[in-house]
Design a protein around this motif. Structure first.
Motif, short mmCIF file in Angstrom:
data_model
loop_
_atom_site.label_atom_id
_atom_site.label_comp_id
_atom_site.label_asym_id
_atom_site.label_seq_id
_atom_site.Cartn_x
_atom_site.Cartn_y
_atom_site.Cartn_z
N PRO A 81 20.21 -17.02 20.08
CA PRO A 81 20.39 -16.04 21.17
C PRO A 81 20.32 -16.72 22.53
CG PRO A 81 18.21 -15.83 20.17
CD PRO A 81 19.00 -16.77 19.30
N LYS A 82 21.21 -16.30 23.43
CA LYS A 82 21.23 -16.88 24.76
C LYS A 82 20.06 -16.35 25.59
CE LYS A 82 26.22 -17.59 24.95
NZ LYS A 82 27.48 -17.32 25.70
N PRO A 83 19.63 -17.14 26.57
CA PRO A 83 18.53 -16.67 27.44
C PRO A 83 18.94 -15.39 28.17
CG PRO A 83 18.87 -19.03 27.69
CD PRO A 83 20.01 -18.53 26.86
N THR A 84 18.00 -14.47 28.29
CA THR A 84 18.25 -13.20 28.96
C THR A 84 17.16 -12.92 29.97
OG1 THR A 84 17.08 -12.00 27.20
CG2 THR A 84 19.48 -12.21 26.99
N ALA A 85 17.51 -12.12 30.96
CA ALA A 85 16.56 -11.66 31.97
C ALA A 85 16.62 -10.15 32.04
CB ALA A 85 16.87 -12.27 33.33
N VAL A 86 15.48 -9.52 32.30
CA VAL A 86 15.38 -8.06 32.31
C VAL A 86 14.85 -7.62 33.67
CG1 VAL A 86 14.26 -6.05 31.29
CG2 VAL A 86 15.03 -7.91 29.83
N ALA A 87 15.41 -6.54 34.18
CA ALA A 87 14.96 -5.95 35.45
C ALA A 87 14.95 -4.44 35.30
CB ALA A 87 15.86 -6.37 36.59
N LEU A 88 14.03 -3.78 36.05
CA LEU A 88 13.94 -2.32 36.06
C LEU A 88 14.26 -1.82 37.46
CD1 LEU A 88 10.74 -1.58 33.93
CD2 LEU A 88 13.12 -1.49 33.22
N GLY A 109 22.46 -11.73 30.27
CA GLY A 109 22.43 -12.99 29.56
C GLY A 109 23.17 -14.07 30.33
N ALA A 110 22.74 -15.31 30.12
CA ALA A 110 23.37 -16.45 30.79
C ALA A 110 23.08 -17.71 29.98
CB ALA A 110 22.87 -16.59 32.22
N SER A 111 23.57 -18.82 30.47
CA SER A 111 23.39 -20.08 29.75
C SER A 111 21.97 -20.61 29.87
CB SER A 111 24.38 -21.12 30.27
OG SER A 111 24.22 -21.30 31.68
N GLU A 127 17.77 -19.70 31.59
CA GLU A 127 16.90 -18.62 32.04
C GLU A 127 17.02 -18.41 33.55
OE1 GLU A 127 12.95 -19.40 30.79
OE2 GLU A 127 13.34 -18.93 28.66
N ASP A 128 17.08 -19.50 34.31
CA ASP A 128 17.20 -19.36 35.77
C ASP A 128 18.49 -18.67 36.15
OD1 ASP A 128 14.79 -20.66 35.99
OD2 ASP A 128 15.68 -22.64 36.35
N GLU A 129 19.58 -19.02 35.48
CA GLU A 129 20.86 -18.38 35.77
C GLU A 129 20.81 -16.90 35.40
OE1 GLU A 129 24.83 -18.02 37.03
OE2 GLU A 129 23.25 -19.50 37.40
N ALA A 130 20.13 -16.56 34.28
CA ALA A 130 20.02 -15.16 33.88
C ALA A 130 19.23 -14.37 34.92
CB ALA A 130 19.35 -15.06 32.51
N HIS A 168 13.03 -11.04 35.28
CA HIS A 168 12.22 -12.10 34.68
C HIS A 168 12.81 -12.44 33.31
CE1 HIS A 168 10.60 -8.23 33.30
NE2 HIS A 168 10.32 -8.86 32.16
N PRO A 169 12.69 -13.69 32.90
CA PRO A 169 13.27 -14.09 31.60
C PRO A 169 12.49 -13.49 30.44
CG PRO A 169 12.05 -15.91 32.57
CD PRO A 169 12.09 -14.83 33.62
N VAL A 170 13.23 -13.18 29.39
CA VAL A 170 12.64 -12.63 28.17
C VAL A 170 12.50 -13.77 27.17
CG1 VAL A 170 12.89 -10.98 26.30
CG2 VAL A 170 13.66 -10.39 28.59
N PRO A 171 11.29 -14.08 26.74
CA PRO A 171 11.13 -15.18 25.78
C PRO A 171 11.75 -14.80 24.44
CG PRO A 171 9.04 -14.03 26.10
CD PRO A 171 9.99 -13.48 27.12
N ALA A 172 12.61 -15.67 23.92
CA ALA A 172 13.29 -15.44 22.64
C ALA A 172 12.55 -16.18 21.54
CB ALA A 172 14.74 -15.91 22.70
N SER A 173 12.05 -15.45 20.53
CA SER A 173 11.35 -16.04 19.41
C SER A 173 12.35 -16.43 18.32
CB SER A 173 10.31 -15.05 18.85
OG SER A 173 9.72 -15.58 17.68
#
Length: 516
Positions: free
Chosen positions: A46-53, A119-121, A123-126, A230-235
């Protein structure tokens, strides 16, 4: 069902049997799908993702709102206009808005809260893209509200200007109207009433124009990012487990569906009652299928013991026959050959045994058991064998498609069918039964190979005692001496009612007055 004895359109027992018998298929489907899911998790992590509300305030917010306003915001977020504005803000030129749309999603959690997942390549880009997308949407949301307020204010101002112009015209008419005369008084009353109405409209429009933009500061201050991107840690382990579990469930579902549908569509009898009904002969014994793989190493003794038990039963049924008895296979040549040799080993205790092997590809010499009397193996060219009272004659052949039926009758005056469950179609079972009847070869019984373990159906034909072993004891043996000093059963006199010769038909006892 179309009649009292017709088969149902969907036989649940047959369906369950088909699913059980094809468990290797649907388990293989599940295993392959699970492996595919694991490979997908490894090869395509899974690609790095960031979540915002986002907190989005609307001008028409109400406690009774069903979420239609936030659904509109979510739909606006999925437009190429928002995607293009975000890419422009980020300074990205090599990516199309349509492609960027596939890399983020928005979900309305409540009437005013929207969750963005980008999603992005990296975490910083996401995080950077999520921040830009949030800012672009908030700016677009406030701009749309301001445009709506400005448009409404402009419309109210135009209506007020029209009312003021009309009021000025009414004032000029009042000033130019004489104050004497009944007609003048009536016209003045109308003009003053109109003047009062226009003054009220002007006052109302002025008040509405002032109130139109009163909520704009509240909306501007309330609409903001409440949870910064903020980045979502992918397990990896969780992704691996989800992909494997999802693949397993999808594979099993597909495999079970395929097994169920094919079990209903395929016309290959499996149950004992079906095989007996289509062949017109009772199932007198059953054997498991030969084990494949490592299992045959530790289960061989059990399979051999079971085959010897069935062979002893068949040998007792044909012992004393002066005519040749054949063993005909359908879908299980190896088992039929081994069973024939086991029968020969039992019959060899009474005297020499001659086996005519008309089954290609089977080396009976390697299966010959050690006995006191001789067991001779001849090929099909030795047919027909001369009658010899001191010898047991067995024929081994096949009734598979392509069988030369003219030779089947020469292999034996009676036969034992060794049939693999689910191998032949109903049409071919009917063909076998018709050909044997035309050859006037009675069927002693059917040995069913690879029968379903949970099959509890009755494979006995109660109206055909000639196909059951119990009928072979109905006739008392006629003993005569032969020239070699041994006693054998005399050959029963052939009647015109084959294949029920020598057997007395027996039917199950039914209560008086019941219909058959």
């Amino acid at each position: 069902m179309t009649g009292p004895n017709a088969e149902p359109l969907l036989d649940l027992q047959r369906l369950g049997t088909a699913i059980r018998r094809r468990r290797r298929l649907w388990l293989s489907f599940g295993l392959v799908a699970m492996i595919a899911g694991i490979a997908l998790a490894i090869l395509l992590p899974p690609k790095p993702t960031a979540v915002a509300l986002l907190l989005v305030v609307h001008e028409g917010d109400q406690a009774s709102d069903s979420g239609s306003l936030v659904k509109t915001d979510v739909a606006v977020l999925q437009t190429t206009r928002i995607a293009k504005a975000t890419l422009d803000k980020l300074g990205v030129t090599g990516e199309r808005p349509e492609e960027f749309l596939t890399r983020y999603e928005s979900v309305g959690l409540t009437n005013n809260i929207i969750q963005l997942t980008v999603g992005a390549s990296t975490e910083d880009e996401a995080v950077r893209r999520a921040q830009a997308l949030s800012e672009v949407f908030i700016a677009d949301h406030l701009a749309r509200i301001r445009e709506a307020v400005d448009a409404e204010t402009t419309a109210l101002d135009e209506r007020r200007a029209q009312a003021e112009a009309e009021l000025a015209e009414v004032d000029r008419n009042i000033a130019g109207t004489p104050t004497t005369g009944n007609q003048s008084n009536s016209k003045l009353e109308e003009l003053f009433a109109r003047r009062s109405d226009l003054a009220g409209q002007i006052s109302d429009l002025t008040q509405r124009a002032k109130e139109t933009g009163s909520n704009l500061p509240r909306i501007t201050a309330g609409t903001r990012i409440v949870d910064a991107p903020h980045p979502v840690p992918a397990s990896f382990k969780m992704t691996l487990a989800l992909n494997a579990g999802g693949g397993l469930l999808i594979g099993l579902a597909f495999g079970l569906t395929f097994a169920a549908v094919s079990g209903v569509v395929r016309d290959r009898p499996v149950l004992r009652r079906e095989v007996a009904a289509h062949l017109g002969a009772s199932v007198i014994a059953q054997l498991p299928a030969p084990h494949r793989g490592p299992a045959r190493l530790w289960r061989r003794s059990k399979a051999v013991a079971e085959r010897k038990r069935v062979a002893a039963t068949l040998a007792r049924a044909v012992r004393g026959e002066t005519r040749m008895v054949s063993v005909l296979e359908l879908g299980c040549p190896g088992t039929a050959a081994a069973l024939t040799m086991e029968m020969a080993g039992v019959l060899a205790d009474d005297g020499p045994v001659v086996i005519v092997n008309d089954l290609p590809g089977q080396d009976l010499a390697a299966l010959t058991p050690e006995t006191e009397n001789e067991i001779r193996i001849l090929d099909g060219t030795a047919l027909p064998l001369p009658a010899w009272p001191r010898e047991h004659h067995l024929g081994l052949g096949s009734v598979a498609p392509g069988t030369p039926w003219t030779d089947v009758g020469a292999l034996g005056a009676e036969t034992v069918l060794v049939v693999r469950a689910g191998h032949a179609s109903t049409l071919w079972l009917h063909t076998v039964a018709r050909q044997l009847a035309d050859l006037r070869v009675p069927v002693i019984g059917v040995v069913l190979i690879d029968a379903d373990r949970k099959d509890r159906s009755d494979g006995t034909l109660w109206d055909g005692l000639h196909t059951a072993l119990r009928g072979r004891t109905a006739a008392a043996p006629a003993v005569s001496a032969n020239g070699h000093g041994s006693t054998r059963k005399a050959t029963p006199k052939t009647t015109a009612d084959l294949p029920t010769e020598r057997f007395t038909p027996v039917a199950p006892v039914r209560p008086a007055g019941t219909e058959r």
